[in-house]
Design a protein around this motif. Structure first.
Motif, mmCIF file in Angstrom:
data_model
loop_
_atom_site.group_PDB
_atom_site.id
_atom_site.type_symbol
_atom_site.label_atom_id
_atom_site.label_comp_id
_atom_site.label_asym_id
_atom_site.label_seq_id
_atom_site.Cartn_x
_atom_site.Cartn_y
_atom_site.Cartn_z
ATOM 1 N N GLU A 48 7.955 -5.541 0.451
ATOM 2 C CA GLU A 48 8.143 -4.514 -1.074
ATOM 3 C C GLU A 48 7.707 -6.122 -1.793
ATOM 4 O O GLU A 48 6.403 -5.836 -2.062
ATOM 5 N N THR B 17 4.211 -7.213 -0.613
ATOM 6 C CA THR B 17 3.461 -6.580 -0.823
ATOM 7 C C THR B 17 3.148 -7.532 -2.534
ATOM 8 O O THR B 17 1.622 -7.474 -2.897
ATOM 9 N N GLU B 18 4.232 -7.058 -2.761
ATOM 10 C CA GLU B 18 4.040 -7.255 -4.823
ATOM 11 C C GLU B 18 3.653 -8.194 -4.390
ATOM 12 O O GLU B 18 2.501 -8.535 -6.247
ATOM 13 N N HIS C 156 -0.321 -10.177 -7.522
ATOM 14 C CA HIS C 156 -0.733 -10.445 -8.009
ATOM 15 C C HIS C 156 -1.941 -10.989 -8.445
ATOM 16 O O HIS C 156 -2.415 -11.126 -9.422
ATOM 17 N N HIS D 24 -3.605 -8.202 -10.281
ATOM 18 C CA HIS D 24 -3.496 -7.946 -11.516
ATOM 19 C C HIS D 24 -4.291 -8.724 -12.407
ATOM 20 O O HIS D 24 -4.351 -8.272 -13.449
#
Length: 288
Positions: A153, A156-157, A161, A164
């Motif tokens: 997780e 992936t986050e 970036h 986003h």
């Protein structure tokens, strides 16, 4: 390639329709450099101001990935399954031999068979850390599964970036277009004594700012941000294959069943067939 085709279609249809409707490109071309400087410069400045250097570099790599496509191809999925098959078999047959491979993967004959995977240091480190925990009798299935889920997780986050940041830029572009348009109106009001044809051209130039902000947001930057997210989400499936193999192994399933469980979780377009994986594993056994 799809991204390039999409951009070309958008530009041709928008400006082609404008020209066919009787619009004059001279007004747009005259104002475009100045409006682009204001809108693009403000967008880039806000992007640099709102993100750290790591995110900025990641976004540049993300933009390249849009045109190159996902990093992991169909062959890489097959290679990963073969790699995990070898590592799981070693953990079952000879844990001592496995330790030498996971402690120094760069010099491991097992990892060296798959140079593209070996080049991904974060992923290789995740594989080695997890298998090291298994060798230390950290064999609670649910603990390992939770640990892997959290690490994946985080990975992936971090990889999202750039998406986003691009989406934030896309959201800001229409407002920046209005800013450029307002400046154009201010310039026009300062020349209110000019003839109507001159004022009309100046107002048209001001409206180019509004057009440009909306056009860039919804026809270029927004779709690019969405494509980056799609690519990173697809790459996340590649990392989850490792998780499926190891968790299934901790459930004491047969090695080939662990590989099959992972194979079925691969994205359809990149999923190797059962026979392809079986043939690759047989080739490894023959080579050994």
């Amino acid at each position: 390639m799809n991204s390039i085709i999409g951009i070309v279609i958008t530009v041709i249809c928008v400006f082609g329709g404008y020209i066919l409707a009787g619009g004059k490109m001279s007004i747009i071309m005259h104002s475009l450099p100045f409006e682009m400087m204001m809108i693009g410069g403000a967008a880039i400045g806000a992007f640099v101001c709102g993100n750290d250097m790591h995110t900025i570099k990641s976004t540049m790599n993300d933009l390249l990935a849009v045109f190159k496509g996902p990093k992991w191809k169909r062959q890489d999925y097959s290679d990963l399954l073969c790699l995990m098959h070898e590592l799981v078999r070693l953990s079952e047959d000879s844990p001592v031999d496995l330790e030498s491979h996971i402690e120094d993967p760069e010099n491991s004959v097992v990892f060296q068979k798959y140079p593209r995977i070996l080049a991904s240091r974060d992923f290789v480190e995740l594989i080695c850390d997890t298998m090291r925990s298994m060798l230390m009798n950290f064999d609670n299935v649910y603990q390992v599964e939770e640990l892997l889920d959290k690490q994946l997780e985080v990975m992936t986050e971090e990889r999202l970036h750039g998406s986003h940041a691009l989406q934030n830029m896309a959201d800001a572009l229409p407002a920046l277009g209005i800013v450029a348009a307002v400046l154009g109106v201010i310039k026009t009001m300062a020349s209110i004594d000019k003839p109507p044809e001159v004022l009309g051209e100046m107002i048209g130039g001001a409206l180019v700012g509004t057009f440009l902000g909306v056009f860039l947001a919804y026809s270029l930057v927004g779709p690019l941000a969405n494509r980056v997210k799609q690519i990173r989400d697809q790459e996340a499936y590649f990392y989850s294959l490792m998780r499926e193999v190891l968790v299934s192994s901790l459930h004491k399933n047969d090695t080939i069943l662990c590989i099959e469980v992972a194979r079925r979780s691969a994205p359809h377009g990149c999923r190797p067939s059962f026979s392809e994986v079986e043939d690759a594993i047989k080739a490894l056994k023959q080579a050994a």
